[in-house]
Design an enzyme around this catalytic site. Structure first.
Site, PDB file in Angstrom:
ATOM      1  CB  CYS A   3      -0.913  -0.006   1.226  1.00 20.62           C
ATOM      2  SG  CYS A   3      -1.778   1.555   1.457  1.00 20.62           S
ATOM      3  CB  CYS A   6       0.850   1.260   4.422  1.00 22.36           C
ATOM      4  SG  CYS A   6      -0.799   0.932   5.113  1.00 22.36           S
ATOM      5  CG  HIS A  45      -4.583  -0.525   4.888  1.00 17.02           C
ATOM      6  ND1 HIS A  45      -3.953   0.096   3.831  1.00 17.02           N
ATOM      7  CD2 HIS A  45      -5.536  -1.320   4.331  1.00 17.02           C
ATOM      8  CE1 HIS A  45      -4.484  -0.319   2.693  1.00 17.02           C
ATOM      9  NE2 HIS A  45      -5.454  -1.179   2.968  1.00 17.02           N
ATOM     10  CG  HIS A  98      -6.853   9.198   0.065  1.00 16.79           C
ATOM     11  ND1 HIS A  98      -6.901   7.880  -0.353  1.00 16.79           N
ATOM     12  CD2 HIS A  98      -7.064   9.945  -1.044  1.00 16.79           C
ATOM     13  CE1 HIS A  98      -7.125   7.841  -1.650  1.00 16.79           C
ATOM     14  NE2 HIS A  98      -7.244   9.087  -2.106  1.00 16.79           N
ATOM     15  CG  HIS A 100      -8.723  14.162  -2.428  1.00 18.30           C
ATOM     16  ND1 HIS A 100      -7.591  14.152  -3.209  1.00 18.30           N
ATOM     17  CD2 HIS A 100      -9.265  12.927  -2.547  1.00 18.30           C
ATOM     18  CE1 HIS A 100      -7.465  12.965  -3.784  1.00 18.30           C
ATOM     19  NE2 HIS A 100      -8.475  12.206  -3.411  1.00 18.30           N
TER      20      HIS A 100
HETATM   21  P1  5GP Z   1      -7.633   9.104  -5.246  1.00 19.23           P
HETATM   22  O1  5GP Z   1      -7.610   9.200  -6.754  1.00 19.23           O
HETATM   23  O2  5GP Z   1      -7.362   7.683  -4.777  1.00 19.23           O
HETATM   24  O3  5GP Z   1      -8.845   9.711  -4.602  1.00 19.23           O
HETATM   25  O4  5GP Z   1      -6.436  10.004  -4.746  1.00 19.23           O
HETATM   26  C1  5GP Z   1      -5.106   9.570  -4.693  1.00 19.23           C
HETATM   27  C2  5GP Z   1      -4.255  10.813  -4.674  1.00 19.23           C
HETATM   28  O5  5GP Z   1      -2.954  10.440  -4.263  1.00 19.23           O
HETATM   29  C3  5GP Z   1      -4.125  11.491  -6.041  1.00 19.23           C
HETATM   30  O6  5GP Z   1      -4.623  12.823  -5.957  1.00 19.23           O
HETATM   31  C4  5GP Z   1      -2.622  11.440  -6.323  1.00 19.23           C
HETATM   32  O7  5GP Z   1      -2.135  12.604  -6.945  1.00 19.23           O
HETATM   33  C5  5GP Z   1      -2.024  11.246  -4.941  1.00 19.23           C
HETATM   34  N1  5GP Z   1      -0.754  10.516  -4.935  1.00 19.23           N
HETATM   35  C6  5GP Z   1      -0.475   9.384  -5.638  1.00 19.23           C
HETATM   36  N2  5GP Z   1       0.787   8.966  -5.360  1.00 19.23           N
HETATM   37  C7  5GP Z   1       1.288   9.871  -4.468  1.00 19.23           C
HETATM   38  C8  5GP Z   1       2.572   9.979  -3.805  1.00 19.23           C
HETATM   39  O8  5GP Z   1       3.475   9.159  -3.972  1.00 19.23           O
HETATM   40  N3  5GP Z   1       2.732  11.042  -2.959  1.00 19.23           N
HETATM   41  C9  5GP Z   1       1.741  11.963  -2.743  1.00 19.23           C
HETATM   42  N4  5GP Z   1       2.029  12.967  -1.892  1.00 19.23           N
HETATM   43  N5  5GP Z   1       0.536  11.882  -3.350  1.00 19.23           N
HETATM   44  C10 5GP Z   1       0.315  10.851  -4.194  1.00 19.23           C
HETATM   45 ZN    ZN Z   2      -2.438   1.422   3.618  1.00 20.76          ZN
END
Ligand code: 5GP
Ligand code: ZN
Length: 112
Positions: A3, A6, A45, A98, A100
């Site tokens: 993950c 994680c 997690h 998570h 945003h």
């Molecule tokens: P989701 O699309 O799952 O709602 O959001 C995942 C978010 O994680 C995306 O906005 C993406 O830009 C962010 N993200 C993906 N990989 C990384 C990383 O390695 N570091 C950080 N800080 N953000 C990440």
């Molecule tokens: Zn996790």
């Protein structure tokens, strides 16, 4: 478990942290969708909002206690949007719940 978040929590992958305590971490999104884009997540997690139940809802409630602090620490002063994606149709791309936190400018109606 493989993950990404994680690994960030463990420190195996670097992140630009805004806030951290024993249960919650918040860091800047690597690919910001607006001026200030932070992700807040439980250290525990939990896969997504679809996996919240009586065993883990306390961690989620606690994140919402922290969100006003996190927003301030990130420099958000004029309101923000909180979004969580859950599952395939939502385009969730990291399967560790998570939130945003989006702000720092007037947001378009549809973002994230
Ligand atoms: P989701 O699309 O799952 O709602 O959001 C995942 C978010 O994680 C995306 O906005 C993406 O830009 C962010 N993200 C993906 N990989 C990384 C990383 O390695 N570091 C950080 N800080 N953000 C990440
Ligand atoms: Zn996790």
């Amino acid at each position: 478990m493989d993950c990404l978040f994680c690994k960030i929590i463990k420190g195996d992958i670097p992140s630009n942290k805004v806030y951290e305590d024993e249960r919650v971490v918040a860091f800047y999104d690597i690919n910001p969708e607006c001026k200030i884009h932070v992700l807040a997540l439980p250290k525990k997690h939990i896969e997504s909002a679809d996996h919240v139940d009586e065993t883990n809802s306390g961690d989620i409630a606690y994140i919402f206690e922290c969100i006003p602090k996190i927003a301030k620490l990130a420099g958000i002063t004029n309101g923000y949007r909180v979004i969580t994606n859950a599952g395939s149709d939502s385009c969730q791309s990291v399967n560790h719940i998570h939130f945003h936190i989006l702000g720092g400018e007037k947001l378009p109606e549809h973002i994230k």
